[in-house]
Design an enzyme around this catalytic site. Sequence first.
Site, mmCIF file in Angstrom:
data_model
loop_
_atom_site.group_PDB
_atom_site.id
_atom_site.type_symbol
_atom_site.label_atom_id
_atom_site.label_comp_id
_atom_site.label_asym_id
_atom_site.label_seq_id
_atom_site.Cartn_x
_atom_site.Cartn_y
_atom_site.Cartn_z
ATOM 1 N N LYS A 167 0.843 -1.203 0.000
ATOM 2 C CA LYS A 167 0.000 0.000 0.000
ATOM 3 C C LYS A 167 0.874 1.248 0.000
ATOM 4 C CE LYS A 167 -4.139 -0.114 2.263
ATOM 5 N NZ LYS A 167 -4.953 -0.310 3.495
HETATM 6 C C1 E4P Z 1 -8.271 -0.358 3.772
HETATM 7 O O1 E4P Z 1 -7.440 -0.773 3.003
HETATM 8 C C2 E4P Z 1 -8.158 0.911 4.509
HETATM 9 O O2 E4P Z 1 -6.908 1.044 5.080
HETATM 10 C C3 E4P Z 1 -9.282 1.081 5.476
HETATM 11 O O3 E4P Z 1 -10.523 0.754 4.933
HETATM 12 C C4 E4P Z 1 -9.191 2.353 6.235
HETATM 13 O O4 E4P Z 1 -10.341 3.083 6.351
HETATM 14 P P1 E4P Z 1 -10.889 3.640 7.710
HETATM 15 O O5 E4P Z 1 -9.710 3.908 8.609
HETATM 16 O O6 E4P Z 1 -11.639 4.869 7.348
HETATM 17 O O7 E4P Z 1 -11.780 2.555 8.262
#
Ligand code: E4P
Length: 303
Positions: A98
């Site tokens: 990522k």
């Molecule tokens: C997924 O890959 C993301 O890191 C995740 O859904 C984060 O989103 P949020 O912190 O708003 O839940």
Amino acid sequence: MKIFIDTAKLHEIKKALSWGIINGVTTNPSLIKAAVEEEKTTGKKINMEEYIKEICYLVGKNGSVSLEVISLQTEKMVEEAQILFKKFNSIANNIAIKIPIDTFIKGNKIGHYDGLKAISMLSGMNIPINVTLIMTPEQALLAAKAGARYVSPFMARIDNHVREQLNINYMPMDYYDSESEKEIASFKFNKYLENNNKQSIANLYEDKKIKDFVSSNSDKGVYDGVDLVKQIIEILDKYNFKTEVLAASVRNKRQFREVARVGADIITIPFFLFEEILQHPKTEIGIKTFCENVVEEYRELLN
Ligand code: E4P
């Protein structure tokens, strides 16, 4: 639609995998922190490398495990991505790295292009990249052009952003019904136009109140998180990108249904949400009645 689980907690991953419907795991530094802190409450100290190796092993070669870099500069992100890929991809050949689409933070000395450069460089090395923190369709388009394997639009964060602009109160898991909001906005907008029908088009176009009406109920033309996913799919499909759209930042089951309807390739869901997705009061009443109505003759057949 593939379904990933959005957690780094091993016990949640194990349980979810046992249902036979999970295609992958997404993590980020906050989710890793939550997993580490939970382990600490049991007095255990995580061996991070072994812990992640177990996740990769459990997910297996047909799945995907996303691990995020922590630096903000291109060279460092590339270095970290290579470390993560080298350490963990050999377990089951399922790692995606990522990279944030933009690592700019006001006051830091880092510009806007480090994420994009890292995505291009790493994709060029055949390392699958999951581009994270996507908040606009145009960010997704640039990520796809840079070779991203996945783009992750953050739905709840856009819902919250739009609601905050409108001063709408909400609870963290609330579904944002932007369709109702649009109807209210258009009703108020039309009333305002009616009351000012003597004014010229130019005057109305320049009118501050009208400008506010038009701009406040969307994030520059994106009405909610699902709309963000929909617009990204439209654009990427139009140009036949292979990049998969991974709907992220999910808070409720309506978002799950709606991204399925607009054709998201993948959704990543927090563990707690699966229960909400499965349950319905009429399903519960139905199963209760079936249990009560089992006759002995039928029970014997199954013994
Ligand atoms: C997924 O890959 C993301 O890191 C995740 O859904 C984060 O989103 P949020 O912190 O708003 O839940």
